[in-house]
Design a protein around this motif. Structure first.
Motif, short mmCIF file in Angstrom:
data_model
loop_
_atom_site.label_atom_id
_atom_site.label_comp_id
_atom_site.label_asym_id
_atom_site.label_seq_id
_atom_site.Cartn_x
_atom_site.Cartn_y
_atom_site.Cartn_z
N ASN A 16 8.78 -2.79 7.90
CA ASN A 16 9.74 -2.56 6.64
C ASN A 16 9.07 -2.74 4.99
O ASN A 16 9.73 -3.42 4.38
CB ASN A 16 11.07 -3.49 6.65
N ALA A 17 8.08 -2.53 4.91
CA ALA A 17 7.18 -2.67 3.84
C ALA A 17 8.09 -2.15 2.50
O ALA A 17 8.12 -3.09 1.71
CB ALA A 17 5.80 -2.15 3.66
N ASP A 18 8.50 -1.10 2.58
CA ASP A 18 9.20 -0.53 1.29
C ASP A 18 10.34 -1.55 0.86
O ASP A 18 10.67 -1.73 -0.19
CB ASP A 18 9.71 0.82 1.57
N GLU A 19 11.26 -1.86 1.96
CA GLU A 19 12.46 -2.62 1.58
C GLU A 19 12.10 -4.09 0.86
O GLU A 19 12.68 -4.64 0.22
CB GLU A 19 13.19 -2.80 2.88
N GLU A 50 16.01 -13.72 13.79
CA GLU A 50 16.20 -12.75 12.96
C GLU A 50 15.02 -12.67 12.01
O GLU A 50 14.46 -13.97 11.62
CB GLU A 50 17.56 -13.19 11.89
N SER A 51 14.81 -11.37 11.81
CA SER A 51 13.68 -11.24 11.03
C SER A 51 13.82 -11.59 9.41
O SER A 51 14.92 -11.82 9.03
CB SER A 51 13.24 -9.63 11.11
N VAL A 52 12.68 -12.16 8.81
CA VAL A 52 12.58 -12.71 7.63
C VAL A 52 11.50 -12.11 6.81
O VAL A 52 10.69 -11.55 7.50
CB VAL A 52 12.57 -14.30 7.60
N LEU A 53 11.53 -12.24 5.58
CA LEU A 53 10.42 -11.78 4.76
C LEU A 53 9.25 -12.96 4.74
O LEU A 53 9.67 -14.28 4.86
CB LEU A 53 10.74 -11.53 3.36
N ASN A 54 7.97 -12.58 4.88
CA ASN A 54 6.94 -13.49 4.63
C ASN A 54 6.87 -14.19 3.51
O ASN A 54 6.43 -15.52 3.44
CB ASN A 54 5.56 -12.96 5.06
N LYS A 55 7.65 -13.50 2.46
CA LYS A 55 7.53 -14.34 1.20
C LYS A 55 9.00 -13.95 0.53
O LYS A 55 9.12 -12.73 0.21
CB LYS A 55 6.56 -13.72 0.08
N ASP A 113 1.56 -8.70 -0.78
CA ASP A 113 1.93 -7.92 0.32
C ASP A 113 3.23 -8.54 0.99
O ASP A 113 3.08 -9.58 1.51
CB ASP A 113 0.83 -8.00 1.45
N VAL A 114 4.21 -8.18 0.58
CA VAL A 114 5.58 -8.58 1.32
C VAL A 114 6.15 -7.77 2.34
O VAL A 114 6.29 -6.52 2.58
CB VAL A 114 6.64 -8.60 0.12
N CYS A 115 6.32 -8.52 3.62
CA CYS A 115 6.70 -7.84 4.66
C CYS A 115 7.61 -8.59 5.35
O CYS A 115 8.01 -9.50 5.20
CB CYS A 115 5.43 -7.73 5.71
N GLU A 116 8.12 -7.96 6.34
CA GLU A 116 9.18 -8.40 7.31
C GLU A 116 8.53 -9.19 8.41
O GLU A 116 7.85 -8.54 9.24
CB GLU A 116 10.40 -7.63 7.73
N VAL A 117 8.89 -10.26 8.84
CA VAL A 117 8.23 -10.83 10.13
C VAL A 117 9.07 -10.89 11.07
O VAL A 117 10.28 -11.23 11.09
CB VAL A 117 7.94 -12.32 9.48
N ALA A 129 10.66 -3.77 -2.28
CA ALA A 129 11.82 -3.76 -3.26
C ALA A 129 12.43 -4.83 -3.76
O ALA A 129 12.73 -5.41 -4.69
CB ALA A 129 12.82 -2.65 -2.96
N GLU A 130 12.64 -5.85 -2.54
CA GLU A 130 13.41 -7.08 -2.63
C GLU A 130 12.31 -7.89 -3.60
O GLU A 130 12.77 -8.59 -4.45
CB GLU A 130 13.32 -7.78 -1.35
N TYR A 131 11.14 -7.91 -3.46
CA TYR A 131 10.14 -8.67 -4.17
C TYR A 131 10.00 -8.33 -5.73
O TYR A 131 10.31 -9.19 -6.37
CB TYR A 131 8.66 -8.45 -3.52
#
Lengths: 347, 394
Positions: free
Chosen positions: B46-49, B347-352, B75-79, B52-54
């Motif tokens: 979910n890189a784009d989302e 539940e998936s979370v962002l790595n950052k 590089d903010v990603c969902e984990v 955008a959050e970042y």
């Protein structure tokens, strides 16, 4: 430079002078030579590298530093002379500002009570230091460091880590006031330095301090209550740290939580740079004064120079090391090297 | 912004600890592969989302300070945390370990009280340990906490030296969330929740550059040499200043986050740089000293920056001092707890997770100052009035 005295009830300067046959004034002058040379060199370097160093505003900054470092250095000198060391001065300084701010909350009416409390706390810290050193034979380094940590704990537990409150405006003169263009803290230092000079070189109390520091056993045998001398020195040092705390509180007007967490080593550095011995019984107040001047000039000069934190610490370290090295006597090659050299000459 | 205030001895001990941990790391690296949860190498979900959050925190700051900000590449990603999904190890409640800074200042106090209050709301138990601002003590704390087999560990890092211990906890099957600070990529943390230092440093610098029309002398005042909070912000600011050839950073000094030290430093700046046009600072608490030094010298205070403390806002009230402030909210610890609970829920979370929080200038200061509250209150606060009262902050 004076040597540890083996006898009691003698002035610090008479023994070595008598031993070497050198007039005592010459001895006194020699002891001041190293710090005075260092100071002079620094003043010249400062003039070359920072041309505006001798402007009125910069000199005032130096004078303020002198007051801040100097008062605690005088207290430290007393403790060093009785073969002790006080690492808790930074803690007491910080504790004082916290007491003043928290107790008064900026209200001048509550000031007398807060001042008494701060003084009481200072005396208590001095007594605890002395008690640990005298009654439990804890090495001064360990005892006073433990007390420093203890003070931090007390401050955090008491204020929940977030001391708040203003310092009453009535105290501002202590930190920001000026008399004849000279910052008040520098006047405090001058008055206290003169008083200390008199106590150490002209009074019986002074002779007892040197005797106790030079050879405690001998001093005891001659009837000096050395425990009382040592305890007084620790208490005096803590009380002078309280005064520095008041100056600091007046200077910034806010409780500065950071202050109580700084292990303030400037007071020790100033005395030692001046040539006051760490082993006790050796050193005079003129030396501490020179050490204070040297340190104050150096700290201000380094900021004026725009030096980074690394360079500032590096230069401070080198100056202190250099001064201590010079104190330990004439520069001579190690014995092994000399032996080789002598052998070479003989053959 | 005085979170990791290390004493002289603390620094020494920290150095020894870092050396020790470094040796262990070197030994470990040569024999083992890293945990997959360490991030970085896997595919970016979910890189784009996530991106955008970042960028949201950057655009908020950009709007609020009315400056242009270019987000630093991240590089903010969902984990995917399905592997971490678990029921409570003991009883029917989760037990979350919290390796905190300790209440050594109002930031630390607020951070942990907010965490504990939120834990109560979420009905989870907290295993708490305080590092008293010391990385070495924290290594020990993490060891102790890990031995109690918590369901997850939230750690407010006191230094990179704790990375080895964090990795050990992850290897024992405890998901770790880094809170209000960063750890090296290979430390194995599942998620990092923090306000971005780069953002703070850059936004202050951009605002200052705008005030100065891109020219003039600037002095930088940082907290404590070598401490990430201070150094990362300063580095980001320097990058921004480099874009403006006519802005000259004349000096960088350290204030130890103490108003007294800052005042002495500012008094020196006054005489050395009479033409100083602006002061980039990372601390509102240090700014108190700066304002005093200039006022006492009868000079106009140059525009300055810092984090928002109630003390500073009260001090400059009614003056024409120009400033831009932002915050490193201690209450982000609640987001840290939420993140840990999400991980346990699979539940998936962002790595950052980069915290968005208000920034403002002198024009809006009157909306933020809390006259009835303590000088130590960090502004703005989202703590309840009851809690603020209990902590004697209001």
């Amino acid at each position: 430079m004076t040597e540890p005295t083996g006898t009691v009830e003698v002035s610090s300067e008479s023994t070595p002078a008598a031993a070497t046959g050198m007039p005592s004034w010459q001895h006194r002058a020699r002891a001041l030579l190293a710090p005075a040379t260092g100071l002079l060199a620094l003043l010249v370097i400062a003039a070359i590298t920072t041309p505006h160093f001798y402007s009125a505003s910069v000199i005032q900054l130096v004078l303020f530093q002198i007051g801040l470092i100097g008062v605690t250095a005088l207290g430290q000198t007393f403790v060093l002379l009785v073969a002790g060391i006080d690492l808790s001065v930074g803690g007491v300084t910080g504790l004082t500002t916290v007491i003043i701010a928290v107790q008064t909350g900026g209200d001048a009416a509550a000031l007398p009570g807060a001042l008494l409390l701060a003084l009481g706390a200072g005396i208590l810290v001095g007594l605890v230091n002395a008690g640990l050193v005298l009654l439990r034979d804890v090495p001064p380094f360990v005892a006073t460091f433990a007390v420093f940590v203890l003070i931090q704990g007390v401050v955090i537990a008491w204020t929940k880590g977030a001391p708040s409150g203003n310092v009453p405006g009535e105290m501002a003169w202590m930190g920001t006031g000026k008399l004849l263009g000279v910052p008040t803290p520098a006047w405090f230092f001058l008055a206290l330095a003169v008083a200390t000079w008199w106590v150490l070189s002209r009074s019986t109390a002074g002779r007892r301090i040197y005797a106790t520091g030079g050879n405690r056993r001998a001093a005891q045998l001659s009837g000096i209550r050395t425990w009382m001398v040592i305890a007084s020195c620790y208490v005096l040092c803590a009380v002078l740290a309280v005064l520095t705390g008041l100056v600091n509180a007046g200077y910034v007007g806010y409780v500065d939580a950071q202050l109580s967490r700084t292990l303030d080593l400037n007071s020790i550095a100033a005395a030692v740079v001046g040539g006051v011995g760490l082993a006790g019984g050796r050193g005079r107040i003129e030396q501490t004064v020179l050490g204070v001047l040297l340190l104050a000039v150096m700290l201000t000069w380094l900021i004026q120079l725009g030096a980074g934190a690394g360079a500032q610490m590096l230069v401070s370290g080198i100056v202190i090391l250099g001064a201590v090295w010079l104190q330990s006597g004439p520069v001579r090659p190690p014995r092994a090297l000399r032996a080789i050299f002598v052998k070479g000459q003989a053959s | 912004m005085n979170r990791t205030r290390l004493t002289t001895t603390g620094r020494l001990r920290a150095a020894v600890a870092v050396a020790g941990v470094a040796t262990l790391l070197l030994a470990g690296c040569s024999t083992e592969k890293e945990d997959p949860s360490a991030g970085g190498s896997g595919e970016c979900l979910n890189a784009d989302e996530a991106q955008a959050e970042y960028e949201k925190a950057w655009s908020t700051a950009s709007e609020q300070l009315d400056v242009d900000l270019e987000p630093v590449a991240e590089d903010v990603c969902e984990v995917d945390t399905s592997d971490w999904k678990a029921d409570p190890k003991q009883g029917d409640k989760y037990r979350i370990a919290f390796a905190a800074q300790g209440p050594t200042n109002s930031w630390g106090l607020t951070s942990e009280e907010a965490f504990k209050a939120h834990a109560k709301e979420k009905d989870v138990d907290v295993l708490y340990a305080s590092a008293n601002g010391d990385a070495t003590a924290q290594v020990d704390n993490i060891q102790q906490l890990t031995s109690q087999q918590p369901d997850a560990l939230v750690v407010v890092p006191m230094g990179e030296g704790i990375a080895g211990q964090v990795r050990a906890a992850v290897k024992q099957g405890i998901p770790v969330v880094a809170c209000s600070g960063v750890l090296p990529d290979d430390s194995g943390v599942v998620s990092t929740v923090t306000r971005q230092y780069d953002l703070l440093g850059a936004m202050y610098a951009e605002w200052l550059a705008k005030q100065l029309d891109g020219k003039g002398q600037v002095a930088m005042l940082s907290g404590l040499a070598g401490v990430p909070t201070a150094e990362y912000q300063a580095a980001a600011a320097k990058k921004v200043f480099k874009k403006y050839p006519d802005i000259k950073v004349v000096t960088q000094q350290y204030t130890e986050w103490s108003p007294s030290v800052a005042k002495t430093v500012a008094a020196n700046l006054l005489s050395k740089y009479p033409k100083l046009a602006g002061i980039w600072s990372d601390s509102g608490y240090g700014d108190l000293g700066v304002v005093q030094a200039y006022t006492e010298a009868g000079k106009d205070v140059p525009p300055l920056t810092g984090d928002a403390s109630n003390a500073f806002l009260k001090a400059v009230k009614g003056t024409d001092v120009r400033f831009a402030l932002s915050s490193f909210p201690p209450e982000m610890s609640t987001t840290c707890l939420d993140t840990a609970l999400k991980i346990l829920d699979g539940e998936s979370v962002l790595n950052k997770v980069y915290i968005d929080s208000p920034s403002f200038t002198d024009a809006k200061a009157s909306e933020y100052v809390r006259e009835e509250c303590s000088d130590n209150l960090l502004i703005p606060t989202s703590l309840s009035d009851a809690l603020l009262k209990k902590l004697k902050l209001c």
